[in-house]
Motif scaffolding. Structure first.
Motif, short mmCIF file in Angstrom:
data_model
loop_
_atom_site.label_atom_id
_atom_site.label_comp_id
_atom_site.label_asym_id
_atom_site.label_seq_id
_atom_site.Cartn_x
_atom_site.Cartn_y
_atom_site.Cartn_z
N VAL A 25 -0.43 16.70 -6.85
CA VAL A 25 -0.21 15.62 -7.82
C VAL A 25 -1.32 14.59 -7.66
O VAL A 25 -1.55 14.08 -6.55
N ALA A 26 -1.98 14.30 -8.76
CA ALA A 26 -3.02 13.27 -8.78
C ALA A 26 -2.52 12.06 -9.56
O ALA A 26 -2.13 12.18 -10.73
N ALA A 27 -2.49 10.88 -8.91
CA ALA A 27 -1.99 9.65 -9.52
C ALA A 27 -3.08 8.59 -9.45
O ALA A 27 -3.21 7.87 -8.43
N PRO A 28 -3.89 8.46 -10.47
CA PRO A 28 -5.04 7.54 -10.42
C PRO A 28 -4.67 6.09 -10.21
O PRO A 28 -5.46 5.30 -9.65
N SER A 29 -3.48 5.66 -10.65
CA SER A 29 -3.10 4.24 -10.54
C SER A 29 -2.60 3.89 -9.16
O SER A 29 -2.40 2.70 -8.87
N ASP A 30 -2.37 4.86 -8.30
CA ASP A 30 -1.85 4.58 -6.96
C ASP A 30 -2.99 4.34 -5.99
O ASP A 30 -4.15 4.74 -6.21
N THR A 31 -2.63 3.65 -4.90
CA THR A 31 -3.63 3.41 -3.86
C THR A 31 -4.06 4.73 -3.22
O THR A 31 -5.25 4.98 -3.04
N LYS A 32 -3.10 5.55 -2.88
CA LYS A 32 -3.37 6.93 -2.45
C LYS A 32 -3.20 7.79 -3.69
O LYS A 32 -2.10 8.00 -4.19
N THR A 33 -4.29 8.30 -4.20
CA THR A 33 -4.27 8.90 -5.54
C THR A 33 -3.83 10.36 -5.55
O THR A 33 -3.49 10.87 -6.63
N ILE A 34 -3.84 11.08 -4.42
CA ILE A 34 -3.52 12.51 -4.40
C ILE A 34 -2.56 12.81 -3.25
O ILE A 34 -2.71 12.29 -2.15
N CYS B 90 0.83 -1.20 0.00
CA CYS B 90 0.00 0.00 0.00
C CYS B 90 0.86 1.24 0.00
O CYS B 90 0.56 2.23 -0.69
N ARG B 91 1.96 1.22 0.77
CA ARG B 91 2.83 2.38 0.83
C ARG B 91 3.56 2.58 -0.48
O ARG B 91 3.72 3.70 -0.96
N LEU B 92 4.00 1.47 -1.10
CA LEU B 92 4.71 1.60 -2.36
C LEU B 92 3.80 2.07 -3.47
O LEU B 92 4.24 2.70 -4.42
N LEU B 93 2.53 1.80 -3.37
CA LEU B 93 1.58 2.19 -4.40
C LEU B 93 0.97 3.58 -4.14
O LEU B 93 0.11 4.00 -4.89
N ALA B 94 1.41 4.29 -3.10
CA ALA B 94 0.87 5.61 -2.76
C ALA B 94 1.77 6.69 -3.33
O ALA B 94 3.00 6.63 -3.17
N VAL B 95 1.16 7.71 -3.99
CA VAL B 95 1.95 8.83 -4.47
C VAL B 95 2.41 9.66 -3.28
O VAL B 95 1.65 9.93 -2.34
N GLU B 96 3.67 10.07 -3.30
CA GLU B 96 4.24 10.82 -2.17
C GLU B 96 5.15 11.92 -2.72
O GLU B 96 5.96 11.68 -3.62
N LEU B 97 5.01 13.14 -2.16
CA LEU B 97 5.79 14.29 -2.60
C LEU B 97 6.77 14.72 -1.52
O LEU B 97 6.55 14.51 -0.32
N THR B 98 7.85 15.38 -1.97
CA THR B 98 8.82 15.97 -1.06
C THR B 98 9.39 17.23 -1.72
O THR B 98 9.09 17.51 -2.89
N SER B 99 10.20 17.97 -0.99
CA SER B 99 10.79 19.21 -1.52
C SER B 99 12.17 19.42 -0.91
O SER B 99 12.42 19.07 0.25
N THR C 289 1.91 5.62 -11.14
CA THR C 289 1.18 6.19 -12.26
C THR C 289 2.18 6.77 -13.26
O THR C 289 3.02 7.60 -12.89
N PRO C 290 2.12 6.36 -14.51
CA PRO C 290 3.13 6.83 -15.49
C PRO C 290 3.01 8.32 -15.83
O PRO C 290 4.02 8.96 -16.11
N ASP C 291 1.84 8.86 -15.79
CA ASP C 291 1.66 10.26 -16.18
C ASP C 291 0.70 10.96 -15.20
O ASP C 291 -0.47 11.21 -15.54
N PRO C 292 1.18 11.27 -13.99
CA PRO C 292 0.30 11.90 -13.00
C PRO C 292 -0.04 13.34 -13.41
O PRO C 292 0.67 13.98 -14.18
N ARG C 293 -1.17 13.84 -12.91
CA ARG C 293 -1.59 15.19 -13.22
C ARG C 293 -0.96 16.17 -12.21
O ARG C 293 -1.03 15.97 -10.99
N ILE C 294 -0.35 17.23 -12.72
CA ILE C 294 0.34 18.21 -11.87
C ILE C 294 -0.44 19.53 -11.87
O ILE C 294 -0.87 20.02 -12.93
N GLU C 295 -0.60 20.11 -10.69
CA GLU C 295 -1.22 21.43 -10.56
C GLU C 295 -0.46 22.26 -9.52
O GLU C 295 0.03 21.72 -8.53
N TRP C 296 -0.37 23.57 -9.81
CA TRP C 296 0.21 24.51 -8.83
C TRP C 296 -0.83 25.58 -8.54
O TRP C 296 -1.48 26.11 -9.45
#
Length: 301
Positions: free
Chosen positions: A108-117, A18-27, A51-58
């Motif tokens: 970042v929205a990643a539809p293929s991940d367990t945690k999608t956003i 589940c953790r490996l399939l969750a999208v995660e951001l850092t800076s 997710t190969p092509d996640p959606r990015i928004e700022w």
């Protein structure tokens, strides 16, 4: 124990999956600081996703209002000409201004991940150099009186602090720590830029200037002269005596003019009656009953 360890790992695999399939951001920097008109990178890094092509928004959040910076794969508003996406998710802003100081949110929205956003906030601070401060210095102050000098500017960010100079030498905030200013009785407020002399003396005469400083730089106002002068008590008394003497002379002159009659009004006390000339052959006779003159004609034969 050897049999129990694989069984324990089997129990953890779903959780790890589940953790490996969750999208995660850092800076690399969540609180960047930049000076006005320079470029800055707002770091947003995808740490993990499948997710190969996640959606990015700022998004930009300033004074409680939220607006789009990057949406639908396009820069929005004034960022269209001075911002770009770097390394897939990071945002680069060029020619920054004081209005760019705000919180920026990378989503970042990643539809293929367990945690999608996932999202991360970046707090950007744009520092602004102070403008030339406005300085107010009295031109002349008598010895022993109070004198207030003012220095202020409102363009710099963060807010400026102020320091005063006399004849190009800094005025120490503590007069006792510097022998040059031990005879001076003044206080300096570095936050408001006010310099107050509680009782000026001759040594306070000089050219005064002020410097406004913040993390972005500094600015200085032009020197202005302040003169401290002695009160001429003898001259003041002499001037008063001269004025009194002039008033006395004027009063005496007016009195003399009245006595000599220059200001008297010539008025007649009554109407004078002038008896007309008696023509030849006319006699005027006054009677008691008439109370006035009447005439009778006499004929000469």
């Amino acid at each position: 124990m050897a049999l129990r360890r694989p069984a324990f790992l089997l129990l953890l695999l779903p959780l790890l999956g589940c953790r490996l399939l969750a999208v995660e951001l850092t800076s690399s920097n969540t609180k960047p600081v930049v000076q006005e008109f320079q470029s800055v990178e707002l770091s947003c890094i995808i740490k993990s996703t499948v997710t190969p092509d996640p959606r990015i928004e700022w998004k930009k959040i300033r004074d409680g209002e939220t607006s789009y910076v990057f949406f639908d794969n396009k820069m929005q508003g004034d960022f269209a000409t001075r911002a770009e996406i770097l390394s897939r998710t990071s945002l680069v802003i060029k020619n920054t201004t004081r209005m760019d100081t705000a919180t920026y949110r990378c989503e970042v929205a990643a539809p293929s991940d367990t945690k999608t956003i996932d999202e991360i906030n970046i707090q950007l601070t744009v520092q602004v150099k102070p403008m030339t401060p406005r300085c107010t210095v009295p031109k002349a102050v008598p010895v022993g009186k109070t004198a207030s000098l003012h220095c202020h500017e409102n363009e710099g960010y963060p807010k400026s602090t102020y320091s005063w100079y006399r004849n190009s030498e800094p005025l120490s905030p503590d007069t006792k720590s510097n022998a040059k200013f031990q005879n001076s009785s003044y206080t300096v407020n570095p936050t408001t830029g006010t310099l107050v002399f509680h009782a000026v003396h001759k040594g306070d005469t000089g050219r005064y200037s002020c410097i406004a400083t913040n993390d972005a730089g500094f600015a200085k106002c032009e020197e202005q002269e302040m003169e401290v002068y002695d009160l001429n008590i003898g001259g003041i008394i002499g001037g008063v005596l001269v004025v009194l003497a002039v008033l006395v002379l004027i009063t005496l002159g007016i009195c003399c003019a009245y006595r000599r009659g220059y200001f008297a009004n010539s008025k007649e006390s009554g109407e004078s009656y002038k008896t007309p000339a008696k023509p030849d052959g006319v006699n005027y006779i006054r009677t008691d009953d008439e109370g006035d003159f009447r005439h009778k004609s006499s004929f000469v034969i």
